[in-house]
Design a protein around this motif. Structure first.
Motif, PDB file in Angstrom:
ATOM      1  N   UNK A  20      28.089  63.128  22.031  1.00  0.00           N
ATOM      2  CA  UNK A  20      28.028  62.182  20.916  1.00  0.00           C
ATOM      3  C   UNK A  20      28.881  60.947  21.200  1.00  0.00           C
ATOM      4  N   UNK A  21      30.087  61.176  21.724  1.00  0.00           N
ATOM      5  CA  UNK A  21      30.977  60.055  22.018  1.00  0.00           C
ATOM      6  C   UNK A  21      30.416  59.191  23.149  1.00  0.00           C
ATOM      7  N   UNK A  22      29.862  59.824  24.163  1.00  0.00           N
ATOM      8  CA  UNK A  22      29.321  59.069  25.294  1.00  0.00           C
ATOM      9  C   UNK A  22      28.094  58.266  24.881  1.00  0.00           C
ATOM     10  N   UNK A  23      27.276  58.826  23.985  1.00  0.00           N
ATOM     11  CA  UNK A  23      26.151  58.046  23.457  1.00  0.00           C
ATOM     12  C   UNK A  23      26.662  56.827  22.694  1.00  0.00           C
ATOM     13  N   UNK A  24      27.749  57.001  21.984  1.00  0.00           N
ATOM     14  CA  UNK A  24      28.337  55.872  21.249  1.00  0.00           C
ATOM     15  C   UNK A  24      28.816  54.796  22.215  1.00  0.00           C
ATOM     16  N   UNK A  25      29.452  55.211  23.299  1.00  0.00           N
ATOM     17  CA  UNK A  25      29.934  54.260  24.306  1.00  0.00           C
ATOM     18  C   UNK A  25      28.771  53.492  24.924  1.00  0.00           C
ATOM     19  N   UNK A  26      27.652  54.190  25.130  1.00  0.00           N
ATOM     20  CA  UNK A  26      26.463  53.561  25.730  1.00  0.00           C
ATOM     21  C   UNK A  26      25.596  52.842  24.692  1.00  0.00           C
ATOM     22  N   UNK A  27      26.021  52.917  23.426  1.00  0.00           N
ATOM     23  CA  UNK A  27      25.322  52.239  22.333  1.00  0.00           C
ATOM     24  C   UNK A  27      23.895  52.765  22.128  1.00  0.00           C
ATOM     25  N   UNK A  28      23.731  54.080  22.298  1.00  0.00           N
ATOM     26  CA  UNK A  28      22.438  54.708  22.017  1.00  0.00           C
ATOM     27  C   UNK A  28      22.591  55.804  20.961  1.00  0.00           C
ATOM     28  N   UNK A  29      23.734  55.801  20.266  1.00  0.00           N
ATOM     29  CA  UNK A  29      23.918  56.708  19.144  1.00  0.00           C
ATOM     30  C   UNK A  29      23.212  56.145  17.921  1.00  0.00           C
ATOM     31  N   UNK A  30      23.114  56.912  16.863  1.00  0.00           N
ATOM     32  CA  UNK A  30      22.385  56.494  15.660  1.00  0.00           C
ATOM     33  C   UNK A  30      22.953  55.197  15.093  1.00  0.00           C
ATOM     34  N   UNK A  31      24.271  55.124  14.995  1.00  0.00           N
ATOM     35  CA  UNK A  31      24.895  53.944  14.392  1.00  0.00           C
ATOM     36  C   UNK A  31      24.620  52.674  15.198  1.00  0.00           C
ATOM     37  N   UNK A  32      24.709  52.766  16.519  1.00  0.00           N
ATOM     38  CA  UNK A  32      24.484  51.587  17.358  1.00  0.00           C
ATOM     39  C   UNK A  32      23.032  51.133  17.304  1.00  0.00           C
ATOM     40  N   UNK A  33      22.108  52.083  17.321  1.00  0.00           N
ATOM     41  CA  UNK A  33      20.693  51.727  17.212  1.00  0.00           C
ATOM     42  C   UNK A  33      20.425  51.057  15.866  1.00  0.00           C
ATOM     43  N   UNK A  34      21.015  51.627  14.829  1.00  0.00           N
ATOM     44  CA  UNK A  34      20.865  51.061  13.488  1.00  0.00           C
ATOM     45  C   UNK A  34      21.397  49.628  13.449  1.00  0.00           C
ATOM     46  N   UNK A  35      22.563  49.409  14.054  1.00  0.00           N
ATOM     47  CA  UNK A  35      23.170  48.071  14.062  1.00  0.00           C
ATOM     48  C   UNK A  35      22.281  47.072  14.796  1.00  0.00           C
ATOM     49  N   UNK A  36      21.712  47.493  15.926  1.00  0.00           N
ATOM     50  CA  UNK A  36      20.828  46.612  16.698  1.00  0.00           C
ATOM     51  C   UNK A  36      19.604  46.208  15.886  1.00  0.00           C
ATOM     52  N   UNK A  37      18.977  47.182  15.245  1.00  0.00           N
ATOM     53  CA  UNK A  37      17.788  46.887  14.433  1.00  0.00           C
ATOM     54  C   UNK A  37      18.148  45.994  13.253  1.00  0.00           C
ATOM     55  N   UNK A  38      19.267  46.305  12.614  1.00  0.00           N
ATOM     56  CA  UNK A  38      19.718  45.537  11.439  1.00  0.00           C
ATOM     57  C   UNK A  38      19.949  44.072  11.808  1.00  0.00           C
ATOM     58  N   UNK A  39      20.547  43.849  13.003  1.00  0.00           N
ATOM     59  CA  UNK A  39      20.839  42.465  13.402  1.00  0.00           C
ATOM     60  C   UNK A  39      19.548  41.679  13.610  1.00  0.00           C
ATOM     61  N   UNK A  40      18.497  42.335  14.067  1.00  0.00           N
ATOM     62  CA  UNK A  40      17.207  41.661  14.248  1.00  0.00           C
ATOM     63  C   UNK A  40      16.589  41.345  12.890  1.00  0.00           C
ATOM     64  N   UNK A  41      16.621  42.301  12.000  1.00  0.00           N
ATOM     65  CA  UNK A  41      16.028  42.104  10.667  1.00  0.00           C
ATOM     66  C   UNK A  41      16.730  40.983   9.921  1.00  0.00           C
ATOM     67  N   UNK A  42      18.044  40.896  10.099  1.00  0.00           N
ATOM     68  CA  UNK A  42      18.823  39.891   9.373  1.00  0.00           C
ATOM     69  C   UNK A  42      18.685  38.503   9.977  1.00  0.00           C
TER      70      UNK A  42
END
Length: 593
Positions: free
Chosen positions: A571-593
């Motif tokens: 879970x932590x390594x996915x977060x570091x690589x930005x492929x965890x749920x929160x990072x994916x959500x942030x990426x999508x949110x930034x596009x929508x906004x």
């Protein structure tokens, strides 16, 4: 807690101040220290317990780190780490930011060569020995400690073959306990077993035939015998070989009796040795390896041409179910990935349907065989790649993050990645339905996501993706089980979910170009998500498709960056690589906004 002897030892120089009569007590304390930490922090237990006396004896007799010690694989190096300056931080073993579970050059001068995969120690130590010769360091010693499972691998034989015709100051110590992770197999294992009881074999054996000064077998838990022999060998120039007999898990009853489970038992009671197993009140999804194992048996019951092959991982990969159900059609070939792949190719030429089951990171060791023996001849070998993606505490040597990239460039090879257990079953089913090309099916370590996974088989057309959710603005393209992170991220963006499309491509090769044309014609923004390396992987393949077809959308690629990822929780390594749920959500949110 460490008691009187161990608490006063920080480095091997301190150890050498003790008398030989003190060493059994030190061994007892060292075992207790390892058990105490691993009981709560987890890790590789049995291998390190088995070589406690050998570890102490080597550092006692030789002037490490001037004399250079290489541990093959490194599962057994915990005692070595504790005695070489890392006792006070050993509790951080395999934890994020802590010490590695394997020898690592950047961690200590006593770790002379980084390991993690098997059978490299003899070649590495021989390279060091030859370099010392060239530099005029004639009194320097080079020691490789290798297990009976690892020495059966081709690379170990290559090292022995070369070492025997040099006059390099090399000592190979065979730690013979008749087990790697699973019990050792093969003719060499049977030979070593016979050497233990047949004095004629011991004096006229295969090692002597390779020009090594052979001695043994020696009881690896007897300090007097070990130190006497090590001191004798230290005085002899040229290639030497010491055959040591040990018991894996020595000192913990359960680890001695159940050596497979206690190789890496998880958490356990340090006093009783009993494993601490969390009992789930609700039904749980299975491990992907078990989905593979049970599905293979089901398919083999229906198709007599199916055979199973694994290089020394029948338990870890769950090939054990096939071995149990169809022993004549399932093969553990030992630590021999190259042989496993070409064996499968040979079987495929005769009309058999081989399922070659290898950890993703271990298939790297048979790359030429995949190209030369399978793909060039377009043989329908089915590779099932376990432990794909980030694997957690084993770290950089074991992350299966390169398979998509290193397989992507090979012609004729189909590359598939199921997003859940049902998809894995169906891909295996589809692969054995008369497929005319080789295929690699990758899946991760650990549990899946579905409790009700044993559904009736359905064929999956090769090279077809699937729309999981339609949207209007952002299309997220995923490959494999990382789709589950994407699904959760989109769910958390439910206020904007009508804008977000999610597509499971299922196949990296061949791509579903028809689906991709639909996606690029319908969405203004594209995001790719993969649990593999970005360089040469899924995202770059999508970028190439877009460029080749004149699409101009900006494509955001999420995946493992161009660096070696260290150990830590998945879970932590996915977060570091930005492929965890929160990072994916942030990426999508930034596009929508």
């Amino acid at each position: 807690m460490a008691s009187d002897l161990l608490k006063n030892i920080t480095y091997p120089a301190d150890l050498r101040q003790l008398s030989i009569s003190d060493l059994p007590q030190l061994a007892k304390e060292l075992r207790e220290f390892i058990i105490d930490i691993v009981a709560t922090k987890e890790g590789h237990l049995g291998a390190s317990l088995g070589v406690v006396e050998l570890t102490i004896a080597i550092h006692y007799v030789f002037d490490t780190p001037t004399d250079q010690l290489v541990w093959d694989v490194g599962h057994q190096a915990y005692g070595h780490k504790i005695l070489t300056g890392r006792k006070e931080i050993f509790h951080t073993n395999r934890q994020f930011g802590g010490i590695s579970g394997f020898p690592k050059r950047s961690e200590s001068v006593y770790d002379t060569f980084g390991t993690g995969h098997s059978s490299t120690s003899i070649s590495a130590a021989l390279g060091m020995a030859i370099a010392s010769q060239l530099k005029g360091e004639t009194n320097k010693h080079h020691i490789a400690v290798i297990g009976d499972a690892s020495i059966a691998s081709g690379m170990a034989f290559e090292g022995l073959n070369h070492g025997g015709v040099t006059d390099s100051n090399l000592l190979v110590i065979l730690n013979d306990n008749a087990i790697g992770i699973d019990p050792s197999v093969g003719a060499l294992k049977e030979y070593l077993t016979n050497v233990k009881v047949n004095k004629r074999l011991a004096h006229n054996n295969i090692i002597k035939a390779l020009n090594f000064d052979y001695t043994g077998p020696v009881d690896g838990h007897d300090f007097e015998a070990l130190i006497t022999e090590l001191r004798r060998l230290k005085a002899i120039k040229g290639p030497k070989f010491l055959h040591v007999i040990t018991t894996k898990g020595k000192g913990l009853k359960q680890a001695e009796e159940d050596q497979v489970t206690y190789h890496a038992p998880g958490k356990f009671d340090k006093l009783t040795g009993e494993r601490i197993i969390k009992k789930d009140t609700e039904p749980q999804p299975p491990k992907y390896q078990d989905v593979f194992g049970h599905t293979l048996v089901t398919l083999a019951q229906q198709n007599p041409k199916i055979v199973g092959i694994t290089p020394a991982m029948p338990t870890g990969s769950s090939m054990k179910y096939m071995i149990s159900a169809f022993p004549e059609r399932a093969f553990d070939v030992g630590i021999a990935e190259q042989h496993a792949v070409t064996l499968a190719a040979g079987m495929a030429t005769q009309g058999m349907i081989p399922f070659c089951n290898i950890y993703s990171t271990f298939l790297q060791r048979a790359y030429d065989q995949v190209i030369h023996d399978v793909a060039i001849q377009d043989l329908p070998v089915i590779f099932c790649l376990d432990r794909a993606g980030l694997v957690g505490a084993d770290g950089a040597t074991h992350h299966g993050v390169y398979d998509l990239a290193y397989l992507n460039c090979i012609p004729n090879l189909i590359i598939a990645a199921p997003r859940n257990e049902v998809a894995l079953r169906n891909m295996m089913y589809s692969a054995q339905e008369g497929l005319e090309h080789p295929i690699a099916i990758r899946y991760p370590r650990g549990k899946g996501v579905l409790v009700d996974w044993e559904q009736p088989f359905e064929s999956i057309p090769i090279g077809t993706g699937e729309c999981l959710q339609e949207g209007t603005k952002v299309a997220v393209l995923s490959l494999g089980t990382i789709a589950n992170n994407v699904t959760e991220a989109i769910y958390e963006l439910k206020d904007s979910s009508n804008l977000i499309g999610h597509y499971d491509l299922r196949f990296l090769k061949p791509l579903d170009e028809q689906l991709l044309h639909t996606i690029f014609s319908s969405y203004s923004h594209i995001v790719t998500v993969e649990d593999g390396c970005l360089t040469g992987g899924f995202g770059q393949t999508i970028v190439t498709f877009a460029n080749d077809n004149g699409y101009s959308q900006k494509i955001i690629q999420l995946g493992v960056p161009d660096q070696f990822i260290e150990h830590g929780s998945t879970d932590l390594l996915q977060e570091i690589c930005k492929i965890d749920v929160s990072s994916i959500k942030t990426t999508i949110q930034s596009i929508i906004n």
